[in-house]
Design a protein around this motif. Structure first.
Motif, PDB file in Angstrom:
ATOM      1  N   ALA A 219     -11.534  20.959 -47.112  1.00 51.38           N
ATOM      2  CA  ALA A 219     -10.630  22.016 -46.282  1.00 51.38           C
ATOM      3  C   ALA A 219     -11.150  22.516 -45.143  1.00 51.38           C
ATOM      4  O   ALA A 219     -10.449  22.617 -44.010  1.00 51.38           O
ATOM      5  CB  ALA A 219     -10.303  23.543 -47.050  1.00 51.38           C
ATOM      6  N   TYR A 220     -12.273  22.384 -44.893  1.00 53.04           N
ATOM      7  CA  TYR A 220     -13.197  22.495 -43.472  1.00 53.04           C
ATOM      8  C   TYR A 220     -14.198  21.545 -43.127  1.00 53.04           C
ATOM      9  O   TYR A 220     -15.334  21.432 -43.524  1.00 53.04           O
ATOM     10  CB  TYR A 220     -13.777  23.852 -43.491  1.00 53.04           C
ATOM     11  CG  TYR A 220     -13.172  24.864 -43.890  1.00 53.04           C
ATOM     12  CD1 TYR A 220     -12.053  25.533 -42.886  1.00 53.04           C
ATOM     13  CD2 TYR A 220     -13.101  25.689 -45.047  1.00 53.04           C
ATOM     14  CE1 TYR A 220     -11.473  26.698 -43.264  1.00 53.04           C
ATOM     15  CE2 TYR A 220     -12.199  26.805 -45.376  1.00 53.04           C
ATOM     16  CZ  TYR A 220     -11.170  27.283 -44.600  1.00 53.04           C
ATOM     17  OH  TYR A 220     -10.803  28.481 -44.573  1.00 53.04           O
ATOM     18  N   PRO A 221     -13.534  20.341 -42.838  1.00 49.50           N
ATOM     19  CA  PRO A 221     -14.425  18.953 -42.529  1.00 49.50           C
ATOM     20  C   PRO A 221     -15.631  19.133 -41.746  1.00 49.50           C
ATOM     21  O   PRO A 221     -16.435  18.412 -41.773  1.00 49.50           O
ATOM     22  CB  PRO A 221     -13.365  18.036 -42.346  1.00 49.50           C
ATOM     23  CG  PRO A 221     -12.347  18.803 -41.506  1.00 49.50           C
ATOM     24  CD  PRO A 221     -12.170  20.044 -42.187  1.00 49.50           C
ATOM     25  N   ASN A 222     -15.535  19.966 -40.783  1.00 49.79           N
ATOM     26  CA  ASN A 222     -16.548  20.180 -39.834  1.00 49.79           C
ATOM     27  C   ASN A 222     -17.354  21.377 -39.822  1.00 49.79           C
ATOM     28  O   ASN A 222     -18.089  21.666 -39.057  1.00 49.79           O
ATOM     29  CB  ASN A 222     -15.943  20.139 -38.426  1.00 49.79           C
ATOM     30  CG  ASN A 222     -15.179  18.881 -37.985  1.00 49.79           C
ATOM     31  OD1 ASN A 222     -15.739  17.864 -38.459  1.00 49.79           O
ATOM     32  ND2 ASN A 222     -14.071  19.112 -37.308  1.00 49.79           N
ATOM     33  N   GLU A 223     -17.357  21.941 -40.997  1.00 46.24           N
ATOM     34  CA  GLU A 223     -18.076  23.234 -41.427  1.00 46.24           C
ATOM     35  C   GLU A 223     -19.152  22.926 -42.396  1.00 46.24           C
ATOM     36  O   GLU A 223     -18.866  22.145 -43.451  1.00 46.24           O
ATOM     37  CB  GLU A 223     -17.132  24.455 -41.735  1.00 46.24           C
ATOM     38  CG  GLU A 223     -16.196  24.574 -40.640  1.00 46.24           C
ATOM     39  CD  GLU A 223     -16.991  25.699 -39.612  1.00 46.24           C
ATOM     40  OE1 GLU A 223     -17.697  26.167 -39.921  1.00 46.24           O
ATOM     41  OE2 GLU A 223     -16.038  25.640 -38.807  1.00 46.24           O
ATOM     42  N   ASN A 224     -20.258  23.614 -42.294  1.00 46.59           N
ATOM     43  CA  ASN A 224     -21.199  23.563 -43.600  1.00 46.59           C
ATOM     44  C   ASN A 224     -21.388  24.927 -43.996  1.00 46.59           C
ATOM     45  O   ASN A 224     -21.493  25.788 -43.397  1.00 46.59           O
ATOM     46  CB  ASN A 224     -22.417  23.134 -42.963  1.00 46.59           C
ATOM     47  CG  ASN A 224     -22.843  21.849 -42.721  1.00 46.59           C
ATOM     48  OD1 ASN A 224     -22.266  20.831 -43.388  1.00 46.59           O
ATOM     49  ND2 ASN A 224     -23.356  21.286 -41.739  1.00 46.59           N
TER      50      ASN A 224
END
Length: 348
Positions: A219-224
């Protein structure tokens, strides 16, 4: 006297000329030597990242189910609906269940009549002690059967055990459902989320409670996101053949929803101390078999040695056997030297 002086100068000149020529030849030979760089074999704590995947779920999720099986007569709630404690959420068709309760009641009534009759006969000495004991046992069994039937009827309806929100309806009205199969998932409103992943035995032994993990959500591809190991199963899950590990998601400002697909990279805190080699020192490798060049400082020569290697970690390779700590191995220039060749060290 002049002749003697001239001879002395001539001899001195010849000696000087020879030394200069020898030095020049030595310099020429040194210039032709292969230049190398070396590194020392040393030990290092190695940890291997464990990769897995799972589905995000609320820590407070309650999976509600019917104790008995049957057809769902009615679902009284919809997904996303807020419910209060004690509210009726769903019920089965009670036709068969009520029939079982009535059968149990009829059996109990008969057992009571039999007991009363045998008791009177026993008092009149017309029945034996064994007859009375059998009648007593029959009454007790009928009583237990009636109690169990009433209990099953009660659990043929699902009531909310606490206030919360309906996160998911797994089953719908009119469907047949087996006993203990979750029909509704209820969330109590807390923001705690967990991930459950299945790991192999060789992976689970490396973990301990509190180990950190990096989480990536589709759902948040650029978040860790960050999580930590909160529970480690002590027995294998027979349905999957893996050991389940629960990871607790750390607080985040992002909106999380149960069902999000996640990729997990767990960093074990338990590590093994092993000898390592720079990956640039490997000149030939076939699976776990490899070769390196060892530098002998006494002779300034390099010698090819076989080694056994393990796993690769970034720029280093685990050394299983073949060398000892402190030995010098060729890193730069290893692909251009031969066994027994004299070399020179690079001096920046």
């Amino acid at each position: 006297m002049k002749k003697l002086f001239f001879i002395t100068l001539t001899i001195s000149g010849l000696v000087f000329s020879c030394k200069s020529k020898e030095k020049q030849e030595t310099n020429t030979k040194d210039a032709q030597l292969q230049t190398i760089e070396v590194a020392t074999v040393q030990s290092q704590n190695l940890t291997e990242q464990i990769n897995s995947s799972g589905v995000l779920s609320s820590k407070s999720e309650l999976k509600l189910a019917f104790k008995t099986g049957g057809m769902i007569k009615r679902m009284y709630v919809s997904e996303g609906q807020a419910v209060s404690a004690g509210q009726l959420l769903a019920e089965l068709d009670m036709s068969e269940i009520d029939a079982q309760v009535n059968q149990a009641k009829i059996g109990l009534q008969k057992a009571k009549r039999d007991f009363d009759r045998i008791k009177k006969l026993y008092d009149d000495q017309a029945a034996t002690q064994t007859n009375l004991q059998d009648a007593t046992s029959g009454l007790e069994l009928a009583t237990e059967a009636a109690t169990a039937a009433e209990f099953n009827r009660k659990l043929s309806k699902i009531f909310a055990p606490t206030s919360g929100k309906i996160l998911r309806k797994i089953s719908e009205q009119g469907e047949l459902i087996v006993p203990f199969s979750p029909a509704i998932i209820l969330g109590t409103g807390t923001n705690a989320y967990t991930l459950n992943v299945g790991l192999a035995d060789k992976e689970i032994v490396k973990l301990k409670i509190g180990d950190k993990a990096s989480v990536q959500l589709d759902a948040y591809p650029n978040e860790n996101f960050t999580a930590k190991v909160s529970q480690i199963a002590q027995t294998i899950n027979p349905s999957t053949g893996t050991f389940e590990v629960e990871l607790q998601m750390l607080p985040t400002a992002k909106k999380l929803i149960s069902g999000f697909v996640a990729k997990v990279n767990i960093q074990p805190s338990l590590s093994n101390n092993s000898l390592v080699l720079p990956i640039t020192s490997i000149v030939e490798a076939d699976a776990e078999k490899a070769f390196v060049y060892v530098f002998d400082s006494a002779t300034s020569k390099v010698f090819k040695k076989p080694v056994k290697i393990g796993k690769i970690y970034d720029e280093t390779v685990e050394l299983i056997s073949g060398l000892s700590r402190g030995e010098q191995i060729v890193t730069r220039g290893s692909g251009f030297v031969t066994d027994g060749e004299k070399v020179k060290l690079f001096h920046p």
